[in-house]
Design a protein around this motif. Structure first.
Motif, PDB file in Angstrom:
ATOM      1  N   ASP A 107      25.442 -20.584  -6.895  1.00 42.27           N
ATOM      2  CA  ASP A 107      25.979 -21.286  -5.746  1.00 42.27           C
ATOM      3  C   ASP A 107      26.311 -20.212  -4.735  1.00 42.27           C
ATOM      4  OD1 ASP A 107      26.870 -23.364  -4.165  1.00 42.27           O
ATOM      5  OD2 ASP A 107      28.879 -23.391  -5.021  1.00 42.27           O
ATOM      6  N   ALA A 154      28.153 -17.329  -8.769  1.00 46.05           N
ATOM      7  CA  ALA A 154      28.654 -17.966  -7.548  1.00 46.05           C
ATOM      8  C   ALA A 154      29.087 -16.871  -6.583  1.00 46.05           C
ATOM      9  CB  ALA A 154      29.827 -18.887  -7.884  1.00 46.05           C
ATOM     10  N   SER A 163      39.883 -19.803  -3.011  1.00 46.63           N
ATOM     11  CA  SER A 163      38.603 -20.421  -3.354  1.00 46.63           C
ATOM     12  C   SER A 163      38.601 -20.725  -4.844  1.00 46.63           C
ATOM     13  CB  SER A 163      37.421 -19.539  -2.956  1.00 46.63           C
ATOM     14  OG  SER A 163      37.055 -18.680  -3.986  1.00 46.63           O
ATOM     15  N   ILE A 192      25.227 -14.468   5.987  1.00 48.40           N
ATOM     16  CA  ILE A 192      24.045 -14.009   5.266  1.00 48.40           C
ATOM     17  C   ILE A 192      23.636 -12.631   5.772  1.00 48.40           C
ATOM     18  CG2 ILE A 192      21.604 -14.395   4.886  1.00 48.40           C
ATOM     19  CD1 ILE A 192      22.121 -17.277   4.801  1.00 48.40           C
ATOM     20  N   VAL A 212      35.509 -23.358  -1.006  1.00 46.73           N
ATOM     21  CA  VAL A 212      36.219 -22.303  -0.277  1.00 46.73           C
ATOM     22  C   VAL A 212      37.072 -22.939   0.823  1.00 46.73           C
ATOM     23  CG1 VAL A 212      35.930 -20.206   1.124  1.00 46.73           C
ATOM     24  CG2 VAL A 212      34.265 -20.740  -0.673  1.00 46.73           C
ATOM     25  N   THR A 237      28.141 -19.654  -1.071  1.00 47.02           N
ATOM     26  CA  THR A 237      28.978 -20.326  -0.100  1.00 47.02           C
ATOM     27  C   THR A 237      29.473 -19.303   0.913  1.00 47.02           C
ATOM     28  OG1 THR A 237      30.813 -20.017  -1.639  1.00 47.02           O
ATOM     29  CG2 THR A 237      29.791 -22.174  -1.618  1.00 47.02           C
ATOM     30  N   ARG A 238      29.921 -19.813   2.051  1.00 49.65           N
ATOM     31  CA  ARG A 238      30.395 -18.960   3.129  1.00 49.65           C
ATOM     32  C   ARG A 238      31.900 -18.792   2.998  1.00 49.65           C
ATOM     33  NH1 ARG A 238      31.836 -20.724   8.129  1.00 49.65           N
ATOM     34  NH2 ARG A 238      30.863 -22.736   7.738  1.00 49.65           N
ATOM     35  N   TYR A 261      23.663 -30.702   5.493  1.00 50.57           N
ATOM     36  CA  TYR A 261      24.716 -29.737   5.708  1.00 50.57           C
ATOM     37  C   TYR A 261      24.242 -28.367   5.269  1.00 50.57           C
ATOM     38  CZ  TYR A 261      29.014 -27.172   5.256  1.00 50.57           C
ATOM     39  OH  TYR A 261      29.980 -26.225   5.379  1.00 50.57           O
ATOM     40  N   ASP A 262      24.366 -27.390   6.124  1.00 51.65           N
ATOM     41  CA  ASP A 262      23.959 -26.035   5.803  1.00 51.65           C
ATOM     42  C   ASP A 262      25.216 -25.188   5.649  1.00 51.65           C
ATOM     43  OD1 ASP A 262      23.221 -23.443   5.787  1.00 51.65           O
ATOM     44  OD2 ASP A 262      21.836 -23.594   7.479  1.00 51.65           O
ATOM     45  N   HIS A 263      25.416 -24.669   4.412  1.00 51.67           N
ATOM     46  CA  HIS A 263      26.649 -23.921   4.125  1.00 51.67           C
ATOM     47  C   HIS A 263      26.840 -22.704   5.014  1.00 51.67           C
ATOM     48  CE1 HIS A 263      27.652 -26.130   0.482  1.00 51.67           C
ATOM     49  NE2 HIS A 263      26.368 -26.185   0.256  1.00 51.67           N
ATOM     50  N   PHE A 264      25.748 -22.244   5.625  1.00 59.51           N
ATOM     51  CA  PHE A 264      25.866 -21.032   6.420  1.00 59.51           C
ATOM     52  C   PHE A 264      25.692 -21.266   7.908  1.00 59.51           C
ATOM     53  CE2 PHE A 264      25.282 -19.220   2.279  1.00 59.51           C
ATOM     54  CZ  PHE A 264      26.191 -18.172   2.317  1.00 59.51           C
ATOM     55  N   ALA A 265      25.515 -22.552   8.296  1.00 57.01           N
ATOM     56  CA  ALA A 265      25.362 -22.836   9.722  1.00 57.01           C
ATOM     57  C   ALA A 265      26.634 -22.421  10.429  1.00 57.01           C
ATOM     58  CB  ALA A 265      25.092 -24.315   9.930  1.00 57.01           C
ATOM     59  N   THR A 281      31.283 -23.835  -6.082  1.00 56.48           N
ATOM     60  CA  THR A 281      32.458 -23.181  -5.502  1.00 56.48           C
ATOM     61  C   THR A 281      32.945 -23.967  -4.296  1.00 56.48           C
ATOM     62  OG1 THR A 281      31.627 -21.000  -6.141  1.00 56.48           O
ATOM     63  CG2 THR A 281      33.273 -21.054  -4.389  1.00 56.48           C
ATOM     64  N   VAL A 297      36.046 -23.940   4.542  1.00 57.92           N
ATOM     65  CA  VAL A 297      34.607 -24.199   4.546  1.00 57.92           C
ATOM     66  C   VAL A 297      34.362 -25.558   3.884  1.00 57.92           C
ATOM     67  CG1 VAL A 297      32.322 -23.413   3.824  1.00 57.92           C
ATOM     68  CG2 VAL A 297      34.079 -21.749   4.464  1.00 57.92           C
ATOM     69  N   HIS A 298      34.814 -25.678   2.652  1.00 53.73           N
ATOM     70  CA  HIS A 298      34.614 -26.925   1.904  1.00 53.73           C
ATOM     71  C   HIS A 298      35.843 -27.810   1.934  1.00 53.73           C
ATOM     72  CE1 HIS A 298      31.907 -23.921   0.138  1.00 53.73           C
ATOM     73  NE2 HIS A 298      31.063 -24.912   0.115  1.00 53.73           N
ATOM     74  N   SER A 312      21.353 -17.533  10.610  1.00 57.72           N
ATOM     75  CA  SER A 312      21.741 -18.515   9.610  1.00 57.72           C
ATOM     76  C   SER A 312      20.515 -19.021   8.861  1.00 57.72           C
ATOM     77  CB  SER A 312      22.505 -19.664  10.268  1.00 57.72           C
ATOM     78  OG  SER A 312      21.658 -20.757  10.497  1.00 57.72           O
ATOM     79  N   SER A 313      20.724 -19.415   7.649  1.00 56.31           N
ATOM     80  CA  SER A 313      19.632 -19.837   6.767  1.00 56.31           C
ATOM     81  C   SER A 313      20.240 -20.704   5.679  1.00 56.31           C
ATOM     82  CB  SER A 313      18.984 -18.578   6.186  1.00 56.31           C
ATOM     83  OG  SER A 313      18.338 -18.848   4.980  1.00 56.31           O
ATOM     84  N   PRO A 314      19.559 -21.747   5.245  1.00 51.68           N
ATOM     85  CA  PRO A 314      20.212 -22.646   4.303  1.00 51.68           C
ATOM     86  C   PRO A 314      20.411 -22.035   2.920  1.00 51.68           C
ATOM     87  CG  PRO A 314      17.961 -23.333   4.718  1.00 51.68           C
ATOM     88  CD  PRO A 314      18.230 -22.180   5.630  1.00 51.68           C
ATOM     89  N   GLU A 315      21.446 -22.535   2.252  1.00 51.28           N
ATOM     90  CA  GLU A 315      21.790 -22.071   0.904  1.00 51.28           C
ATOM     91  C   GLU A 315      20.579 -22.080  -0.011  1.00 51.28           C
ATOM     92  OE1 GLU A 315      24.535 -23.572  -2.841  1.00 51.28           O
ATOM     93  OE2 GLU A 315      24.102 -24.904  -1.197  1.00 51.28           O
TER      94      GLU A 315
END
Lengths: 318, 318
Positions: A123, A90, B130, A96, B51, A125-126, B313-317, B49, B54-55, A2-5
């Motif tokens: 952007d 987007a 999404s 990732i 999703v 997003t997951r 908040y990390d979108h990919f955590a 975005t 997720v969001h 994992s890695s931040p956006e």
């Protein structure tokens, strides 16, 4: 992994996005990009989304996908006669995958750089894989190519070949991988008709890009213009493979209903002067029919039989 | 039930999109929209975005979703000091559900109309739910609020309450439905700080919107400005419920790490004149700290203990 956006955008996109210049006051990295539009220009804007398993097959080559999602949007600019300038990207992806992102970015930027287009926002997003591009182009003030200007008596033209991407999709589904194959290449790596679109500005009376199938898109143009058209099937530019495929399906009209060609369909006044016409004929364009007063799209096939068409690819068809 | 993309856009969106005017030369219905930017303005552009899962939670109320996806984007314009003008909307949804679309459009347009924002483009595609919005706003030429202008000695402010949306999410997960609940409402129906953003233009030295958590977003601002900050926890505007929730978790710093507040975090010169300051204090804003030369974000809690924070908040955590 994992890695931040933030760092994804930094690593794969911001670094190639191009810095501020005369028009781009502020690029990627703040809450918004800021653009100072040149005073003699107006902007054209379009958005398109590609979704896995709908617009592209699962496990598609990311480099081709990066090309295609931008190409699809550039095709809308081409249909308006606009010059590509900026895009926002987007990407929604399940997790990732740095190799995937690097490859996607390669395809995206190779096409972007061909048109000096700058990426101005992103952007990530997951979620299930899908990609939305918003593209902005520039047009001289007061000028634009629209769907609504076709007049009775105008000639109907298309660029390139029709139905090739449709056959390319069939080949891709069967696992074909040879990018030298014309139809596979049409499907996977469409070439937006940006230069032709610019040439058509102030010359063509109407224009649309062929994304959902010639029948559907030409029908949109006819409806917007309040006219109809007759098309002569024997003039339709199709490859020999497409003609054979249609024949195998016993459906000569198959090329009219397949999507993803990203060619332009446009109308020219029948009395266009020879100079203008010869300029346009430097591009690969073909006259396929004529605009008529009677509404609807009629296709005349070899034996003189006439079919009325209006169906194309429906994004929600089950 | 299937129906073509074209008619979905027509039925639910184009009809309320607003017609051409002085700046909008061409709206929805052609390959691109065409915008003629007023000569004394520049444009700010942003994309976000949302999703499902997720969001936002599965089976979210579509009207609230229509509001939220636009609010999230307007919050980026607010952070730049820009006035909302135009938006493009790309919706991917599993199947056409007319009741869902009507409700989504209601929420979207109610917020859009509050700011006279026009919808200028759309794409509807089939796939996992999404929504991507691309928003464009107007700024006076040469003016913009950026993340990068904070100076040592500036005061750090936030608008509204911090952590409320985070607690709202917890409540939504537990099935709370009462929209009179302040935290639930913060999470489901955020109120972008557009008017405050405009007021901050030429007054604040830097600004960012709080979307990923105060700690993460303020850290972005500090990094962009090449400074650090100390924040006094006792000054942080949090509701009693949020304070209790943090206490229950034995984590006083919890409000700093939750996302979705869509408030503004900004810096003001400490010598700002009284008139300017009193204009700003018509908004719900709170001074929470000070910009310092030493990099990093330090939070001083009641007992004098200092924590260094930088996570949001990390979108990919996972």
């Amino acid at each position: 992994m994992s890695s931040p956006e933030f760092s994804i955008i930094e690593e794969f996109f911001a670094s190639r996005a191009g810095g501020p210049n005369e028009s781009l006051v502020l690029g990627i990295g703040d809450d918004c990009a800021v653009i100072d539009v040149p005073s003699h220009k107006q902007i054209a804007v379009s958005t398109d989304t590609l979704v896995e398993n709908v617009h592209f097959l699962a496990n598609s080559e990311p480099e081709l996908l990066g090309h295609k999602v931008l190409a699809v949007n550039l095709s809308d600019l081409a249909a308006m006669g606009a010059s590509p300038a900026w895009a926002s990207l987007a990407i929604t992806l399940p997790a990732i995958d740095k190799a995937w992102l690097a490859s996607f970015a390669k395809g995206f930027f190779e096409l972007a750089e061909r048109y000096s287009l700058q990426l101005i926002g992103g952007d990530t997003t997951r979620g299930p894989l899908s990609i939305t591009v918003n593209v902005m182009g520039l047009l001289p003030k007061q000028q634009r190519l629209m769907r609504s200007g076709a007049n009775v008596g105008d000639d109907v033209y298309v660029s390139g070949h029709i139905g090739s991407a449709g056959l390319g999709l069939e080949k891709a589904r069967q696992g074909y991988l040879n990018m030298m194959d014309a139809e596979l290449c049409s499907y996977l790596k469409p070439n937006p008709q940006v230069a032709l679109g610019r040439e058509l500005l102030n010359v063509a009376t109407s224009c649309i890009d062929v994304s959902d199938g010639l029948s559907a898109d030409l029908s949109h143009l006819l409806k917007a213009s309040g006219v109809g058209a007759s098309v002569w099937d024997e003039c339709l530019p199709v490859t020999e493979s497409v003609r054979q495929h249609a024949s195998k399906l016993s459906d000569d009209l198959w090329p009219y209903s397949t999507g993803d060609d990203y060619e332009l369909c446009f109308t020219l006044p029948s009395n266009l002067n020879a100079d203008e016409l010869s300029k346009l004929h430097k591009y690969d364009i073909t006259k396929i029919g004529v605009i008529e007063k009677e509404g609807g799209l009629r296709v005349e096939v070899k034996n003189g039989k006439i079919f009325t068409l209006n169906k194309g690819y429906d994004h929600f068809a089950s």
